[in-house]
Design a protein around this motif. Sequence first.
Motif, PDB file in Angstrom:
ATOM      1  N   CYS A 197       0.706  -1.336  -0.125  1.00  0.00           N
ATOM      2  CA  CYS A 197      -0.264   0.471   0.302  1.00  0.00           C
ATOM      3  C   CYS A 197       0.753   1.289  -0.111  1.00  0.00           C
ATOM      4  O   CYS A 197       2.014   1.519   0.124  1.00  0.00           O
ATOM      5  CB  CYS A 197      -0.979   0.327   1.341  1.00  0.00           C
ATOM      6  SG  CYS A 197      -1.784   1.645   1.460  1.00  0.00           S
TER       7      CYS A 197
ATOM      8  N   HIS B  64      -0.567  -3.828   5.498  1.00  0.00           N
ATOM      9  CA  HIS B  64      -2.174  -4.313   6.321  1.00  0.00           C
ATOM     10  C   HIS B  64      -2.679  -4.647   5.340  1.00  0.00           C
ATOM     11  O   HIS B  64      -4.760  -4.187   6.136  1.00  0.00           O
ATOM     12  CB  HIS B  64      -2.094  -2.777   7.159  1.00  0.00           C
ATOM     13  CG  HIS B  64      -2.294  -1.772   6.230  1.00  0.00           C
ATOM     14  ND1 HIS B  64      -0.536  -1.309   6.217  1.00  0.00           N
ATOM     15  CD2 HIS B  64      -2.910  -0.968   4.939  1.00  0.00           C
ATOM     16  CE1 HIS B  64      -1.201   0.056   4.693  1.00  0.00           C
ATOM     17  NE2 HIS B  64      -1.941  -0.405   4.269  1.00  0.00           N
ATOM     18  N   GLU B  65      -2.256  -5.375   4.221  1.00  0.00           N
ATOM     19  CA  GLU B  65      -3.535  -6.008   3.119  1.00  0.00           C
ATOM     20  C   GLU B  65      -2.855  -7.395   2.988  1.00  0.00           C
ATOM     21  O   GLU B  65      -2.610  -7.210   2.058  1.00  0.00           O
ATOM     22  CB  GLU B  65      -3.100  -5.187   1.713  1.00  0.00           C
ATOM     23  CG  GLU B  65      -3.531  -3.973   1.682  1.00  0.00           C
ATOM     24  CD  GLU B  65      -3.952  -3.797   0.751  1.00  0.00           C
ATOM     25  OE1 GLU B  65      -4.622  -2.203   0.403  1.00  0.00           O
ATOM     26  OE2 GLU B  65      -3.943  -3.987  -0.301  1.00  0.00           O
TER      27      GLU B  65
ATOM     28  N   ARG C 265      -2.246  -2.319  -8.118  1.00  0.00           N
ATOM     29  CA  ARG C 265      -1.655  -3.060  -6.761  1.00  0.00           C
ATOM     30  C   ARG C 265      -0.680  -3.448  -7.554  1.00  0.00           C
ATOM     31  O   ARG C 265      -1.023  -4.147  -8.133  1.00  0.00           O
ATOM     32  CB  ARG C 265      -2.672  -3.414  -5.422  1.00  0.00           C
ATOM     33  CG  ARG C 265      -2.408  -3.272  -4.932  1.00  0.00           C
ATOM     34  CD  ARG C 265      -2.396  -1.982  -3.816  1.00  0.00           C
ATOM     35  NE  ARG C 265      -2.819  -1.562  -3.342  1.00  0.00           N
ATOM     36  CZ  ARG C 265      -2.809  -0.235  -2.087  1.00  0.00           C
ATOM     37  NH1 ARG C 265      -2.912   0.371  -2.883  1.00  0.00           N
ATOM     38  NH2 ARG C 265      -3.699  -0.109  -1.291  1.00  0.00           N
TER      39      ARG C 265
ATOM     40  N   CYS D  55      -7.632  -2.560   2.875  1.00  0.00           N
ATOM     41  CA  CYS D  55      -7.103  -1.482   3.084  1.00  0.00           C
ATOM     42  C   CYS D  55      -7.473  -0.423   1.915  1.00  0.00           C
ATOM     43  O   CYS D  55      -8.610   0.767   2.607  1.00  0.00           O
ATOM     44  CB  CYS D  55      -5.721  -1.169   3.304  1.00  0.00           C
ATOM     45  SG  CYS D  55      -5.002   0.729   3.238  1.00  0.00           S
TER      46      CYS D  55
ATOM     47  N   SER E  37       0.646   3.803   1.893  1.00  0.00           N
ATOM     48  CA  SER E  37       0.373   4.148   3.073  1.00  0.00           C
ATOM     49  C   SER E  37       2.224   3.663   3.852  1.00  0.00           C
ATOM     50  O   SER E  37       2.895   4.041   4.653  1.00  0.00           O
ATOM     51  CB  SER E  37      -0.503   3.955   4.173  1.00  0.00           C
ATOM     52  OG  SER E  37      -0.682   3.085   4.037  1.00  0.00           O
TER      53      SER E  37
HETATM   54 ZN   LIG Z   1      -2.743   1.230   3.198  1.00  0.00          ZN
END
Ligand SMILES: [Zn+2]
Length: 355
Positions: free
Chosen positions: A38, A72-73, A347, A158, A40
Motif C-alpha cells: 500500500c 496491512h492488506e 496494486r 485497506c 501508506s
Molecule cells: Zn493501506
Amino acid sequence: MRAWAVVENGAPLQEIEIPTPEPKGTEVLLEVTHCGVCHSDLHIWEGYYDLGGGKRLSLKDRGVVLPLAMGHEVVGRVAKLGPDANGVAVGDLRIVYPWVGCGVCDKCRAEEDNLCLNLRSIGIFQNGGYATHVLVPQPRHLIAPGSVDPAVAATYACSGITVYSAIKRVMPLPPSEPIVLVGAGGLGLNAIAVLKAMNHENIIVVDVSAEKRELAQKAGATRTVDGSGSPEEVTKRVLDAAGGPVLGIVDMVNGSATARFSYDALRKGGKLIMVGLFGGELTVALPVMMMRMLSLQGSFVGTPKDLREVVELAQRGKLKPLPVSTVPQSQANEALMRLRDGKVTGRIVLKAEAA
Ligand SMILES: [Zn+2]
Ligand SMILES: [Zn+2]
C-alpha cells in the motif's frame, strides 16, 4: 518466522528471522499467503507524515517500533488458534481486518475499531503481512474471501474499505450527480469500481498522469481531468467537466494542491472527504464554510462491517477487480521502491512461495 522488515527508516527492507508468535486467548495465527503493498507503507517506511509548513508527524512518536514487518492488506490461512478463539478452523483462508484497536473500549465493542483511541493496527503498530506469519487479536477480524481471488481480496482490507467508507460519506446522491475522485492510483481505481457497483453514473476522475487517466477511463470514469498546473486551473477544469460546482469530492491524494482545487470546486452543501496521506495543509475562509454549508471530513479506512460489505459486493460480481500484479514476498523491497518511483498501476501484491 521470516519477515521482510523495516529495520531502519528509509533504508532497504531486510529479511530477518523473528520468533513465531504463539496465539494466546482469542488470538489467531495465520500463515500469510498474500499481502498488498500500500502507498501508506511508504510513509511508515520513511517514518513520518508531512503535516505541511515544514512540520512532520513522526511515526516513532506515535508508537511505531522497529524492526517492523509492514503490510496491512493481508490474506492468510489459519495456522493456529488461541484457547479462546472460535469461529475459524486451521486451514481456513481469511482476509485480515488490520485496523484493530484495544479490543475493550465502546468503539471496539461496537465494531468501530478504526475509531479506537488506542489503535494497534496490524502492519503498523504490530507485525503485518510482509512476513510468513501474522497474529490477529480476535476471530471477528477475519473475513472469508469466498470466491474472490485472494490477491484482489487482500486489497479490500485497506484500499477497498477506505474508498467504500469514504464514498458512503458523500452518499446518497442521485446516480447522475457528478462525484469527483481525485487520484487514479490503487485507491482511485477501487473507488471507480465501488461507484459502478453502486450503479453511480457520473464519475469524474482527476489525475496528473495521462497514463493513469486512461486507466481510469477504461475502469469506467465518465470523464477525466488533468490535475496538473495551478489549483485555480484544475478547479476550472473540474467545473467544466462537472457542468458546475460539485456536491461530493473524494480526495485520495489529500495534498495541499488537491485539497485546494477540490475545496474551491465545492457546491453549496458540498462535502470534501479527505482520504490520502500525501500531506500538506489547507487554509479555509471561515465565513465561506458557514454560508455555503460546506463539509470537510477526514475518513480513515473503514470498519469490519465495511470489509464484509465490500467482499459481499465482490462476491455478487458487482465489483470489478482492480489490476493486481503478484510478486514473490522476497521481493518486498523492490515492490516498495517501484511504488515510490510511481511505476505501479493498480496494486502490487506479495505472494508467499507456498501459496
Ligand atoms: Zn493501506
Ligand atoms: Zn478500543
